[in-house]
Design a protein around this motif. Sequence first.
Motif, short mmCIF file in Angstrom:
data_model
loop_
_atom_site.label_atom_id
_atom_site.label_comp_id
_atom_site.label_asym_id
_atom_site.label_seq_id
_atom_site.Cartn_x
_atom_site.Cartn_y
_atom_site.Cartn_z
N SER A 68 0.85 -1.19 0.00
CA SER A 68 0.00 0.00 0.00
C SER A 68 0.89 1.24 0.00
O SER A 68 1.17 1.80 1.06
CB SER A 68 -0.93 0.00 1.22
N PRO A 69 1.34 1.66 -1.19
CA PRO A 69 2.23 2.83 -1.26
C PRO A 69 1.64 4.06 -0.59
O PRO A 69 2.35 4.84 0.03
CB PRO A 69 2.40 3.04 -2.77
N ALA A 70 0.31 4.22 -0.69
CA ALA A 70 -0.33 5.40 -0.09
C ALA A 70 -0.19 5.41 1.42
O ALA A 70 -0.13 6.46 2.04
CB ALA A 70 -1.80 5.44 -0.49
N HIS A 71 -0.15 4.20 2.02
CA HIS A 71 -0.06 4.10 3.48
C HIS A 71 1.33 3.69 3.94
O HIS A 71 1.57 3.50 5.13
CB HIS A 71 -1.10 3.11 4.00
N GLY A 72 2.26 3.50 3.00
CA GLY A 72 3.63 3.20 3.37
C GLY A 72 3.85 1.80 3.90
O GLY A 72 4.77 1.58 4.71
N ILE A 73 3.04 0.84 3.47
CA ILE A 73 3.19 -0.54 3.94
C ILE A 73 3.93 -1.36 2.88
O ILE A 73 3.56 -1.35 1.71
CB ILE A 73 1.83 -1.18 4.24
N VAL A 74 4.98 -2.04 3.31
CA VAL A 74 5.80 -2.83 2.40
C VAL A 74 5.91 -4.25 2.95
O VAL A 74 6.13 -4.44 4.15
CB VAL A 74 7.21 -2.23 2.25
N ARG A 75 5.74 -5.24 2.09
CA ARG A 75 5.82 -6.64 2.51
C ARG A 75 7.15 -7.25 2.09
O ARG A 75 7.65 -6.99 0.99
CB ARG A 75 4.68 -7.46 1.91
N VAL A 76 7.70 -8.07 2.98
CA VAL A 76 8.85 -8.89 2.64
C VAL A 76 8.39 -10.34 2.65
O VAL A 76 7.97 -10.86 3.69
CB VAL A 76 10.01 -8.69 3.65
N PRO B 138 6.87 -20.47 4.78
CA PRO B 138 7.27 -19.11 4.41
C PRO B 138 6.66 -18.04 5.31
O PRO B 138 5.67 -18.29 5.99
CB PRO B 138 6.73 -18.97 2.98
N TRP B 139 7.29 -16.87 5.29
CA TRP B 139 6.86 -15.76 6.12
C TRP B 139 6.48 -14.57 5.26
O TRP B 139 7.12 -14.29 4.25
CB TRP B 139 7.99 -15.32 7.06
N ASN B 140 5.44 -13.87 5.68
CA ASN B 140 5.11 -12.56 5.12
C ASN B 140 5.32 -11.53 6.23
O ASN B 140 4.61 -11.56 7.24
CB ASN B 140 3.66 -12.51 4.64
N ILE B 141 6.30 -10.67 6.03
CA ILE B 141 6.64 -9.66 7.04
C ILE B 141 6.21 -8.31 6.50
O ILE B 141 6.79 -7.80 5.53
CB ILE B 141 8.15 -9.67 7.34
N ASP B 142 5.17 -7.73 7.08
CA ASP B 142 4.66 -6.43 6.64
C ASP B 142 5.27 -5.33 7.50
O ASP B 142 5.15 -5.35 8.73
CB ASP B 142 3.14 -6.39 6.74
N VAL B 143 5.91 -4.38 6.83
CA VAL B 143 6.60 -3.28 7.51
C VAL B 143 5.82 -1.99 7.28
O VAL B 143 5.59 -1.59 6.13
CB VAL B 143 8.04 -3.13 6.98
N ASP B 144 5.41 -1.37 8.35
CA ASP B 144 4.59 -0.15 8.29
C ASP B 144 5.30 0.96 9.05
O ASP B 144 5.79 0.74 10.17
CB ASP B 144 3.22 -0.43 8.90
N GLY B 145 5.37 2.13 8.47
CA GLY B 145 5.99 3.26 9.16
C GLY B 145 4.99 4.00 10.03
O GLY B 145 3.79 4.00 9.76
N PHE B 146 5.48 4.60 11.10
CA PHE B 146 4.61 5.43 11.93
C PHE B 146 5.33 6.72 12.29
O PHE B 146 6.57 6.79 12.32
CB PHE B 146 4.16 4.70 13.20
N THR B 147 4.54 7.76 12.51
CA THR B 147 5.07 9.03 12.99
C THR B 147 4.57 9.26 14.41
O THR B 147 3.58 8.68 14.83
CB THR B 147 4.62 10.19 12.09
#
Length: 222
Positions: free
Chosen positions: A63-71, A83-92
């Motif tokens: 979700s580029p709009a929300h800054g979520i990236v999956r590994v 297998p693993w799905n690691i979702d990385v989300d940024g916060f302020t």
Amino acid sequence: MIEKLAACCAPLETDAYLVGGSVRDWLLSAKPGQDIDIAVSGDPEAIAREIAGRFGGTVVPLSPAHGIVRVAVPADDGAEDGPWNIDVDGFTGTIEEDLARRDFSVNAMAVPLAGRPSSDSLIDMFGGRTDLATKTIRALGPTVFQDDPGRLMRAVRLAGQLKFRVEPGTSKLIAADAGLLASVSPERIREEFLTILSLDGAKGQIEVLDHFGLFEQVIPEL
């Protein structure tokens, strides 16, 4: 995998936390599931690439709009039970502010990925651990479904998956805001609905959808 993630994030000069459903599932089963959610104070894409490099994974922007990236980490790369799905989300701001913006108490907990992650360091401002013990789905506040109407379906799906009950106050909010489901994309509704249909006791969850006035939003021609 959690301890390996902690070791990976340690030199990156970012605050990193295990969050959301990962913490919920960890507390319920004493081990994390294969879908792992982490929140970071730095650049989520850069951190996702570091994680991917460490574990031989592939970076997939969710979700580029929300800054979520999956590994996506394959099972054959020393990934334990992957297998693993690691979702990385940024916060302020602070992690507490981030948790306050979430949906339900059982999804609004965090564990710092610093040192040796442990439930002893659980951040739980909304009684999520108590609601896990009492098998309760509880909205964080009165605007939870107005902020994201897709959460209407998620509440029913989570209750079915976990065999939890939706507490009365949250039930009233769902019924009051059911009409907002019309603003959710058909793809998102379909995904949640198909997951509900795949659950044990799906008939009961369909009845719950109907009780809340959601079923007519999902299949309006019926």
